[in-house]
Design a protein around this motif. Structure first.
Motif: not given
Length: 284
Positions: A146-149, A165-166, A174-183, A195-202
Motif C-alpha cells: 500500500v503506497l501512501d499518497i 480502508t482510506v 499494488q498486488t503483482g501487476d494489479n494497481k488499485t486506487r482507493l480514496v 483483489v476485490g473491487s473497492p466498496y464504500r466502507a463503514s
C-alpha cells in the motif's frame, strides 16, 4: 704591421658599439621569449597541474560512483519492531513524524531507508497517519504493497487476507501487476485468490477498535470470529457451516468472553469451552 691588423681595433670598437646598440632589443626579446630553464619550469608546472586535476577528477568520479551505488542499494538507516499483546493496543510515534495506532495482537516493523520509508505489517491491524516527506511511505502486507499518497488509512490483516480502508486522502494498492486506487471512504479486500473491487466502507466499524469497541454490521460470522480472535490467545474453532451467518451489534472488547458465551442465544449454535480456553462453536 699589416693593413688588416691596423683595422682590427676599429672593427672591434664598431662591433662592441653595435652590440651595445642591440642590447635593449636583446633584453626585450629575453623578456618576451623565456629561457630554456623557464620553459622547462613552465612545462613541469603544467604537468603537475594536469596530475592534480586528474586526481581530483578521479576522486570526484569515485565519490559519484559510490554515491550512486549507495542510492541504488537503498540501505537501511534504522529499523524497529513494535508488538502488542492480546489485551493491548498502542499509539506509536515514528521517527519521521508519522503516527500509528496498533491494535491488539499485532506486529509491525518500520524500516527507514535512504530513499524510502517501508513498513511491514506482519500480523494484526494498524491505522496510519502519514507525515508528508520526499521519501515514499509504503506498507507491505503478504504479497501486496500500500503506497501512501498523503493520507490516513487502516489495514486489518488475517492469515491470508487483509482489508485496506482510506479515512483521508488516497492510497495505491499494488498486488503483482494489479494497481488499485482507493480514496476517502473506500475499502478493498485482498485474498490469496483475488483483489476485490473497492466498496464504500463503514468508518464506525473500521475505527471502533480505537475506542475499545468491536462493531459488526451484517458481518459474516467467519469474519467476526477472525476479528474477535485478535483479543484472545486461545483459539476459536468455528463450524464451517456457520461461516456465512450474519451478526450485527456493538460490543465492548473487554467483554469478548461474554459475547462468545451469549452466541448460543443469538444463533442456532452450541458454544463449548475446552481446556486452556479453547472454544468450539458448532451448529446445533
Amino acid at each position: 704591421m699589416t693593413t688588416q691588423q691596423q683595422q682590427n681595433p676599429d672593427m672591434h670598437a664598431e662591433t662592441e658599439s653595435s652590440i651595445a646598440d642591440l642590447m635593449p632589443y636583446i633584453k626585450a626579446a629575453q623578456n618576451r621569449f623565456p629561457s630554456k630553464e623557464a620553459l622547462f619550469a613552465e612545462v613541469n608546472k603544467e604537468r603537475d597541474g594536469r596530475k592534480k586535476r586528474l586526481k581530483a577528477l578521479q576522486y570526484t568520479s569515485a565519490f559519484i560512483f559510490c554515491a550512486l551505488g549507495i542510492w541504488a542499494v537503498n540501505p537501511t538507516i534504522s529499523s524497529k519492531t513494535y508488538t502488542t499483546n492480546y489485551a493491548q493496543h498502542d499509539s506509536i510515534s515514528l521517527s519521521d513524524g508519522s503516527t500509528v495506532q496498533l491494535n491488539a495482537n499485532s506486529t509491525l516493523t518500520a524500516n527507514y531507508r535512504l530513499r524510502s520509508r517501508e513498513i511491514y505489517l506482519e500480523k494484526g491491524e494498524a491505522s496510519f497517519t502519514v507525515k508528508h516527506a520526499l521519501r515514499p511511505f509504503t506498507v507491505a502486507i503478504n504479497t501486496s504493497i500500500v503506497l501512501d499518497i498523503g493520507t490516513v488509512f487502516n489495514i486489518a490483516k488475517w492469515d491470508q487476507s487483509f482489508i485496506a480502508t482510506v479515512m483521508e486522502g488516497e492510497v495505491e494498492l499494488q498486488t503483482g501487476d494489479n494497481k488499485t486506487r482507493l480514496v476517502t471512504g473506500q475499502s478493498v479486500k485482498v485474498t490469496q485468490l483475488e483483489v476485490g473491487s473497492p466498496y464504500r466502507a463503514s468508518m464506525d466499524e473500521v475505527t471502533a477498535w480505537q475506542t475499545g469497541k468491536i462493531l459488526f454490521n451484517k458481518t459474516s460470522l467467519k469474519d467476526a470470529i477472525n476479528s474477535i480472535q485478535r483479543y484472545r490467545e486461545a483459539p476459536i474453532a468455528l463450524d464451517p457451516r456457520l461461516e456465512n451467518m450474519l451478526i450485527t451489534g456493538i460490543y465492548e472488547i473487554s467483554k469478548i468472553e461474554q459475547l462468545l458465551d451469549s452466541m448460543d442465544s443469538m444463533f442456532p449454535v452450541k458454544v463449548t469451552r475446552l481446556d486452556q480456553g479453547e472454544i468450539k462453536i458448532q451448529k446445533k
